[in-house]
Design an enzyme around this catalytic site. Structure first.
Site, PDB file in Angstrom:
ATOM      1  CE1 TYR A  33       1.068  -0.314   4.413  1.00  0.00           C
ATOM      2  CE2 TYR A  33       0.013   1.835   4.407  1.00  0.00           C
ATOM      3  CZ  TYR A  33       0.813   0.916   5.013  1.00  0.00           C
ATOM      4  OH  TYR A  33       1.385   1.192   6.228  1.00  0.00           O
ATOM      5  CE  LYS A 151       3.108   3.067   3.157  1.00  0.00           C
ATOM      6  NZ  LYS A 151       3.208   3.207   4.601  1.00  0.00           N
ATOM      7  CD  GLU A 183       9.867   1.519  10.782  1.00  0.00           C
ATOM      8  OE1 GLU A 183       9.803   2.477  10.005  1.00  0.00           O
ATOM      9  OE2 GLU A 183       9.849   0.332  10.401  1.00  0.00           O
ATOM     10  CG  LEU A 207       8.247   2.247   4.967  1.00  0.00           C
ATOM     11  CD1 LEU A 207       8.030   1.008   4.112  1.00  0.00           C
ATOM     12  CD2 LEU A 207       6.924   2.943   5.197  1.00  0.00           C
TER      13      LEU A 207
HETATM   14  N1  PLP Z   1       7.566   3.637   9.129  1.00  0.00           N
HETATM   15  C1  PLP Z   1       6.454   2.886   9.115  1.00  0.00           C
HETATM   16  C2  PLP Z   1       6.462   1.562   9.805  1.00  0.00           C
HETATM   17  C3  PLP Z   1       5.280   3.336   8.462  1.00  0.00           C
HETATM   18  O1  PLP Z   1       4.178   2.584   8.455  1.00  0.00           O
HETATM   19  C4  PLP Z   1       5.310   4.618   7.839  1.00  0.00           C
HETATM   20  C5  PLP Z   1       4.131   5.134   7.150  1.00  0.00           C
HETATM   21  O2  PLP Z   1       3.101   4.504   7.070  1.00  0.00           O
HETATM   22  C6  PLP Z   1       6.481   5.368   7.894  1.00  0.00           C
HETATM   23  C7  PLP Z   1       7.609   4.846   8.538  1.00  0.00           C
HETATM   24  C8  PLP Z   1       6.562   6.731   7.263  1.00  0.00           C
HETATM   25  O3  PLP Z   1       6.615   6.639   5.867  1.00  0.00           O
HETATM   26  P1  PLP Z   1       6.142   7.843   4.939  1.00  0.00           P
HETATM   27  O4  PLP Z   1       6.914   9.037   5.366  1.00  0.00           O
HETATM   28  O5  PLP Z   1       6.489   7.401   3.567  1.00  0.00           O
HETATM   29  O6  PLP Z   1       4.668   7.999   5.175  1.00  0.00           O
END
Ligand code: PLP
Length: 287
Positions: A33, A151, A183, A207
């Protein structure tokens, strides 16, 4: 106003949308996603989200069902049809519905990926009351699988982590592996000590946040010092400031970790400044 959603090539009222019970996203979390933010009816960092979508699909051997321009058109149609000014577009691609349950991947020539997109309006995205107060986090073990760089829609543990935080009176959880923060449940994590921003380096452990990439670029352009390395829970608790980043929260100050207040217990000056810069620059570059 009835929300219009997109399912496999068609726009329809959300109540008419249907997915097979054999969809591998439903049965096996076999899908990926993206969440793209909308400000002023425009898309923030569309290219970054599209590029990461391609990478996630590639890692799972799912063919990208649409090219960049087609994805952009669907995003814009949904923003327009649902009159979204501030909010998000959620997109999901799964390996499709082969008509039965099987661990073996279906033949992509006969089973097409399932594509779903919908919008979520949130008029308080930019002027967020939470960002003015900051959020509280608790630390929990990181019990996720080893490919967090993809993701995927397997979000059960992050969702449980969020509930563990809420039960303790906090807003979110930071996950810990071998003593170091990986994170947040749905965001990247940062601390600031003596003016230096510290965040975990990119690897399969986290991520690769699209907001992370933008915020670190803006921070360096503003002559802020950035260090990409592991940091421990103890180091985080003795930081001057902390924050998280994600597409839907931008830069969100963190004011306490496991009940230990950081600095004055209010959003720190650097995190606050980074939020302003991020929103300003993203607005300028939105398409
Ligand atoms: N880390 C995780 C586990 C996430 O689920 C997300 C966003 O859903 C992020 C980091 C942040 O990613 P982004 O800045 O691309 O939204």
């Amino acid at each position: 106003m009835t929300r219009i959603v997109y399912v496999n090539g068609d726009y329809m009222p959300e109540g008419d949308a249907k997915i097979s019970i054999f969809d591998r996203g439903f049965l096996m979390a076999d899908g990926v996603y993206e969440v793209t933010t909308v400000i002023d009816g425009k898309l923030i960092d569309f290219e970054g989200h599209f590029t990461r979508l391609e990478r996630s699909l590639g890692e799972l051997d799912i063919a990208n069902p649409m090219d960049r321009d087609a994805w952009l058109e669907v995003h814009r149609q949904l923003v327009g049809q649902n009159a979204v000014d501030q909010g998000m577009i959620y997109l999901q691609v799964t390996r499709g519905a082969p008509g039965d349950r099987d661990f073996v991947f279906p033949d992509p020539d006969t089973t097409a990926p399932t594509v779903v997109l919908f919008t979520q309006s949130n008029p308080a995205l930019v002027d967020s009351p939470k960002a003015k107060k900051g959020i509280k986090v608790v630390t929990i073990d990181d019990l996720r699988w080893g490919r967090r760089d993809i993701k995927t829609v397997q979000l059960l543990y992050p969702s449980m982590g969020k509930m563990m935080a809420i039960k303790q009176g906090a807003d979110d959880a930071w996950m810990v592996q071998d003593g170091a923060i990986t994170e947040g449940t749905s965001n990247n994590a940062y601390i600031i000590k003596d003016g230096k921003i510290v965040t975990r380096a990119l690897s399969n452990d986290i991520l690769h946040g699209i907001t992370r990439a933008a915020v670190l670029r803006f921070a360096r352009e503003a002559q802020m010092r950035v260090e990409e390395r592991n940091f421990t829970v103890e180091e985080a608790k003795s930081a001057d400031e902390a924050f998280v980043t994600s597409a839907s929260t931008f830069v969100m100050p963190v004011v306490s970790i496991d009940g230990t207040e950081l600095g004055t217990g209010t959003p720190g000056p650097l995190a606050t400044r980074l939020r302003e810069i991020y929103i300003e620059e993203s607005r300028k570059a939105a398409i």
